[in-house]
Design a protein around this motif. Structure first.
Motif, short mmCIF file in Angstrom:
data_model
loop_
_atom_site.label_atom_id
_atom_site.label_comp_id
_atom_site.label_asym_id
_atom_site.label_seq_id
_atom_site.Cartn_x
_atom_site.Cartn_y
_atom_site.Cartn_z
N MET A 1 1.01 -1.14 0.04
CA MET A 1 0.06 -0.06 0.08
C MET A 1 0.84 1.33 -0.05
N PRO A 2 0.80 2.14 -1.14
CA PRO A 2 1.57 3.20 -0.93
C PRO A 2 1.12 4.37 -0.07
N ASP A 3 1.74 4.34 1.25
CA ASP A 3 1.21 5.41 2.11
C ASP A 3 2.05 6.59 1.79
N LEU A 4 1.84 7.51 2.65
CA LEU A 4 2.56 8.88 2.44
C LEU A 4 4.21 8.39 3.06
N ARG A 5 4.34 7.74 4.26
CA ARG A 5 5.61 7.19 4.79
C ARG A 5 6.29 6.63 3.73
N SER A 6 5.93 5.61 2.95
CA SER A 6 6.57 4.77 2.22
C SER A 6 7.31 5.62 1.01
N THR A 7 6.08 6.58 0.70
CA THR A 7 6.60 7.39 -0.43
C THR A 7 7.69 8.29 -0.16
N LYS A 8 7.71 8.74 1.03
CA LYS A 8 8.78 9.55 1.59
C LYS A 8 10.10 8.81 1.67
N GLN A 9 9.92 7.36 2.05
CA GLN A 9 11.23 6.60 2.25
C GLN A 9 11.84 6.49 0.94
N ARG A 10 10.71 6.13 -0.31
CA ARG A 10 11.30 5.71 -1.61
C ARG A 10 11.96 7.09 -2.01
N ARG A 11 11.42 8.12 -1.94
CA ARG A 11 12.13 9.17 -2.45
C ARG A 11 13.51 9.60 -1.84
N ALA A 12 13.47 9.32 -0.52
CA ALA A 12 15.00 9.65 0.12
C ALA A 12 16.04 8.44 -0.55
N ILE A 13 15.29 7.37 -0.74
CA ILE A 13 16.32 6.46 -1.32
C ILE A 13 16.80 6.73 -2.53
N MET A 14 15.97 7.06 -3.49
CA MET A 14 16.34 7.62 -4.73
C MET A 14 17.03 8.64 -4.78
N ALA A 15 17.06 9.43 -3.85
CA ALA A 15 18.11 10.69 -3.76
C ALA A 15 19.23 10.21 -3.39
N VAL A 16 19.55 9.17 -2.48
CA VAL A 16 20.91 8.48 -2.23
C VAL A 16 21.47 8.10 -3.76
N PHE A 17 20.57 7.50 -4.69
CA PHE A 17 21.11 6.92 -5.90
C PHE A 17 21.56 8.00 -6.79
N ASN A 18 20.80 9.09 -6.72
CA ASN A 18 21.17 10.18 -7.40
C ASN A 18 22.18 11.00 -7.19
N GLN A 19 22.47 10.81 -5.79
CA GLN A 19 23.72 11.64 -5.28
C GLN A 19 25.08 10.68 -5.42
N ASN A 20 25.03 9.39 -5.27
CA ASN A 20 26.14 8.76 -5.10
C ASN A 20 26.38 7.88 -6.25
N LYS A 21 27.73 7.41 -6.29
CA LYS A 21 28.05 6.10 -7.22
C LYS A 21 26.88 5.21 -7.12
N LEU B 1 23.72 5.52 4.21
CA LEU B 1 23.23 6.78 3.54
C LEU B 1 21.81 7.35 3.96
N VAL B 2 21.05 6.27 3.79
CA VAL B 2 19.54 7.02 3.83
C VAL B 2 19.29 7.60 5.07
N ARG B 3 20.08 6.98 6.24
CA ARG B 3 19.63 7.48 7.70
C ARG B 3 19.93 8.90 7.95
N GLU B 4 20.81 9.47 7.11
CA GLU B 4 20.90 10.98 7.33
C GLU B 4 19.71 11.62 6.91
N ALA B 5 18.87 11.11 6.15
CA ALA B 5 17.66 11.70 5.85
C ALA B 5 16.42 11.34 6.75
N ILE B 6 16.63 9.89 7.01
CA ILE B 6 15.52 9.27 7.71
C ILE B 6 16.40 8.48 8.92
N PRO B 7 16.32 9.16 9.83
CA PRO B 7 17.44 8.35 11.04
C PRO B 7 16.66 7.16 11.63
N ARG B 8 15.29 7.05 11.68
CA ARG B 8 14.96 5.80 12.29
C ARG B 8 14.31 4.80 11.45
N ILE B 9 14.84 4.98 10.06
CA ILE B 9 14.56 4.09 9.38
C ILE B 9 15.30 2.71 9.47
#
Ligand SMILES: [Zn+2]
Ligand SMILES: [Zn+2]
Ligand SMILES: [Zn+2]
Length: 133
Positions: free
Chosen positions: A1-21, A32-40
């Protein structure tokens, strides 16, 4: 179920891939994603990586060390060399899927969807370490 929280998580994960090798293992993404979402949690990262791979946003490769590496799926078609010493992954831009191979496959009435080509060995760093010993 695509709730708001998982949308935010996926966006943060995609940001990691866009910024890193690319070629990130789940553990790399996790740290890396814990910098954006420390409690993941690592489990959540795994789940999201699977979903993003299924959706076609990420490309997943499982190497013989048993660890999956993920990279952006929009990258140009390429192959990988994998170091058996340090698990480092480097891209090979040249594709060995030649016209001759294609023709042979077509002759069999086979429709090729995907192919793999991976080279295993030892990177320069690991080879130097070895000769120092
Ligand atoms: Zn190496
Ligand atoms: Zn790659
Ligand atoms: Zn190829």
């Amino acid at each position: 179920m695509p709730d708001l929280r998982s949308t935010k998580q996926r966006r943060a994960i995609m940001a990691v891939f866009n910024q890193n090798k690319y070629h990130l293992a789940a553990e790399d993404v996790y740290s890396l994603v814990r910098e954006a979402i420390p409690r993941i949690s690592l489990g959540t990262v795994y789940r999201n990586l699977e979903t993003l791979s299924q959706q076609g946003d990420l490309f997943k490769t499982v190497f013989p060390d048993g660890k999956a590496r993920y990279e952006l799926s929009g990258l140009d078609h390429h192959h990988h060399m994998v170091c058996l010493g340090c698990s480092n992954v480097v891209d090979i831009s040249e594709c060995p899927f030649s016209q001759e191979v294609r023709e042979q496959i077509n002759k069999e009435g086979f429709e090729a969807i995907h192919h793999r080509f991976e080279v295993f060995g030892f990177c320069q760093n690991c080879r130097q370490k070895d000769s120092d010993r």
